[in-house]
Design a protein around this motif. Structure first.
Motif, PDB file in Angstrom:
ATOM      1  N   HIS A 136       0.807  -1.209   0.000  1.00  0.00           N
ATOM      2  CA  HIS A 136       0.000   0.000   0.000  1.00  0.00           C
ATOM      3  C   HIS A 136       0.846   1.268   0.000  1.00  0.00           C
ATOM      4  CE1 HIS A 136       1.034  -0.676   4.181  1.00  0.00           C
ATOM      5  NE2 HIS A 136       0.788   0.604   4.404  1.00  0.00           N
ATOM      6  N   MET A 137       2.131   1.174   0.306  1.00  0.00           N
ATOM      7  CA  MET A 137       2.984   2.354   0.381  1.00  0.00           C
ATOM      8  C   MET A 137       3.375   2.885  -0.999  1.00  0.00           C
ATOM      9  SD  MET A 137       3.095   2.956   3.528  1.00  0.00           S
ATOM     10  CE  MET A 137       4.407   4.117   3.756  1.00  0.00           C
ATOM     11  N   ASN A 138       3.608   2.004  -1.963  1.00  0.00           N
ATOM     12  CA  ASN A 138       4.018   2.399  -3.314  1.00  0.00           C
ATOM     13  C   ASN A 138       3.153   1.677  -4.338  1.00  0.00           C
ATOM     14  OD1 ASN A 138       6.225   4.022  -2.428  1.00  0.00           O
ATOM     15  ND2 ASN A 138       7.398   2.159  -2.065  1.00  0.00           N
ATOM     16  N   PRO A 139       1.890   2.055  -4.481  1.00  0.00           N
ATOM     17  CA  PRO A 139       1.006   1.301  -5.376  1.00  0.00           C
ATOM     18  C   PRO A 139       1.357   1.432  -6.854  1.00  0.00           C
ATOM     19  CG  PRO A 139      -0.128   3.226  -4.523  1.00  0.00           C
ATOM     20  CD  PRO A 139       1.179   3.138  -3.807  1.00  0.00           C
ATOM     21  N   ASP A 140       2.105   2.471  -7.250  1.00  0.00           N
ATOM     22  CA  ASP A 140       2.423   2.669  -8.667  1.00  0.00           C
ATOM     23  C   ASP A 140       3.758   2.064  -9.080  1.00  0.00           C
ATOM     24  OD1 ASP A 140       0.045   4.054  -8.984  1.00  0.00           O
ATOM     25  OD2 ASP A 140       0.964   5.952  -8.403  1.00  0.00           O
ATOM     26  N   VAL A 141       4.484   1.455  -8.151  1.00  0.00           N
ATOM     27  CA  VAL A 141       5.781   0.858  -8.460  1.00  0.00           C
ATOM     28  C   VAL A 141       5.561  -0.481  -9.162  1.00  0.00           C
ATOM     29  CG1 VAL A 141       7.872  -0.100  -7.411  1.00  0.00           C
ATOM     30  CG2 VAL A 141       6.892   1.989  -6.520  1.00  0.00           C
ATOM     31  N   PRO A 142       6.331  -0.784 -10.220  1.00  0.00           N
ATOM     32  CA  PRO A 142       6.209  -2.100 -10.871  1.00  0.00           C
ATOM     33  C   PRO A 142       6.554  -3.229  -9.903  1.00  0.00           C
ATOM     34  CG  PRO A 142       7.568  -0.612 -12.174  1.00  0.00           C
ATOM     35  CD  PRO A 142       7.308   0.068 -10.874  1.00  0.00           C
ATOM     36  N   ARG A 143       5.988  -4.400 -10.175  1.00  0.00           N
ATOM     37  CA  ARG A 143       6.214  -5.555  -9.307  1.00  0.00           C
ATOM     38  C   ARG A 143       6.665  -6.763 -10.119  1.00  0.00           C
ATOM     39  NH1 ARG A 143       3.930  -1.932  -6.443  1.00  0.00           N
ATOM     40  NH2 ARG A 143       3.237  -2.278  -4.336  1.00  0.00           N
ATOM     41  N   ALA A 144       7.575  -7.514  -9.533  1.00  0.00           N
ATOM     42  CA  ALA A 144       7.967  -8.802 -10.098  1.00  0.00           C
ATOM     43  C   ALA A 144       7.053  -9.856  -9.488  1.00  0.00           C
ATOM     44  CB  ALA A 144       9.420  -9.109  -9.770  1.00  0.00           C
ATOM     45  N   ILE A 145       6.473 -10.680 -10.317  1.00  0.00           N
ATOM     46  CA  ILE A 145       5.632 -11.777  -9.840  1.00  0.00           C
ATOM     47  C   ILE A 145       6.537 -12.998  -9.745  1.00  0.00           C
ATOM     48  CG2 ILE A 145       3.564 -13.159 -10.243  1.00  0.00           C
ATOM     49  CD1 ILE A 145       3.037 -10.146  -9.842  1.00  0.00           C
ATOM     50  N   GLN A 146       6.561 -13.612  -8.560  1.00  0.00           N
ATOM     51  CA  GLN A 146       7.402 -14.772  -8.334  1.00  0.00           C
ATOM     52  C   GLN A 146       6.547 -15.977  -7.981  1.00  0.00           C
ATOM     53  OE1 GLN A 146       9.975 -13.392  -5.189  1.00  0.00           O
ATOM     54  NE2 GLN A 146      11.416 -12.475  -6.643  1.00  0.00           N
ATOM     55  N   ARG A 147       7.034 -17.156  -8.369  1.00  0.00           N
ATOM     56  CA  ARG A 147       6.307 -18.412  -8.124  1.00  0.00           C
ATOM     57  C   ARG A 147       7.193 -19.322  -7.278  1.00  0.00           C
ATOM     58  NH1 ARG A 147       6.355 -23.383 -10.594  1.00  0.00           N
ATOM     59  NH2 ARG A 147       4.406 -24.508 -10.509  1.00  0.00           N
ATOM     60  N   TRP A 148       6.612 -19.930  -6.253  1.00  0.00           N
ATOM     61  CA  TRP A 148       7.337 -20.862  -5.386  1.00  0.00           C
ATOM     62  C   TRP A 148       7.370 -22.229  -6.061  1.00  0.00           C
ATOM     63  CZ3 TRP A 148      10.672 -20.718  -1.722  1.00  0.00           C
ATOM     64  CH2 TRP A 148      10.907 -21.829  -0.915  1.00  0.00           C
ATOM     65  N   ASN A 149       8.571 -22.778  -6.291  1.00  0.00           N
ATOM     66  CA  ASN A 149       8.686 -24.068  -6.976  1.00  0.00           C
ATOM     67  C   ASN A 149       8.930 -25.226  -6.008  1.00  0.00           C
ATOM     68  OD1 ASN A 149      11.373 -23.957  -6.226  1.00  0.00           O
ATOM     69  ND2 ASN A 149      12.152 -23.688  -8.294  1.00  0.00           N
ATOM     70  N   GLY A 150       8.843 -24.969  -4.726  1.00  0.00           N
ATOM     71  CA  GLY A 150       9.075 -26.004  -3.731  1.00  0.00           C
ATOM     72  C   GLY A 150      10.402 -25.838  -3.020  1.00  0.00           C
ATOM     73  N   HIS A 151      11.310 -25.069  -3.636  1.00  0.00           N
ATOM     74  CA  HIS A 151      12.629 -24.857  -3.041  1.00  0.00           C
ATOM     75  C   HIS A 151      13.018 -23.390  -2.992  1.00  0.00           C
ATOM     76  CE1 HIS A 151      13.327 -29.157  -3.078  1.00  0.00           C
ATOM     77  NE2 HIS A 151      12.899 -29.175  -4.322  1.00  0.00           N
TER      78      HIS A 151
END
Length: 98
Positions: free
Chosen positions: A35-50
């Motif tokens: 909520h602090m920086n709503p306009d900043v781009p984000r990297a979407i990460q996926r948990w692969n088990g490790h």
């Protein structure tokens, strides 16, 4: 000390596989709350088990939420909420004498 069986631990770990998270790509020293920086781009990460692996990019918080929660839609209520009638419950304000 009670250790959980390895099979239960493996089930718990496997349940998290495929989970997504959004990480802000802003400066590393600033606040990390979304909520602090709503306009900043984000990297979407996926948990692969490790470990967390790159999955995609989002231009801002709104787009990241659409990726993380695709089935969440606001549906309007079909009926208006019922009105509360006169009651003498414990948490009601007493009515002024007339």
């Amino acid at each position: 000390m009670d250790d959980e069986p390895l099979s239960q631990w493996a089930e718990r770990r496997d349940a998290k596989t495929g989970q997504l998270r959004a990480v802000p790509l802003g400066s590393g020293e600033g606040p990390r709350g979304s909520h602090m920086n709503p306009d900043v781009p984000r990297a979407i990460q996926r948990w692969n088990g490790h470990m967390w692996e790159p999955f995609g990019l989002a231009a801002n918080l709104t787009e990241a939420r659409r990726i993380l929660f695709p089935n969440t839609e606001v549906t309007p209520a079909s009926e208006p909420a019922p009105k509360l009638g006169p009651a003498t419950g414990r948490h009601r304000k007493p009515q002024a004498p007339r």
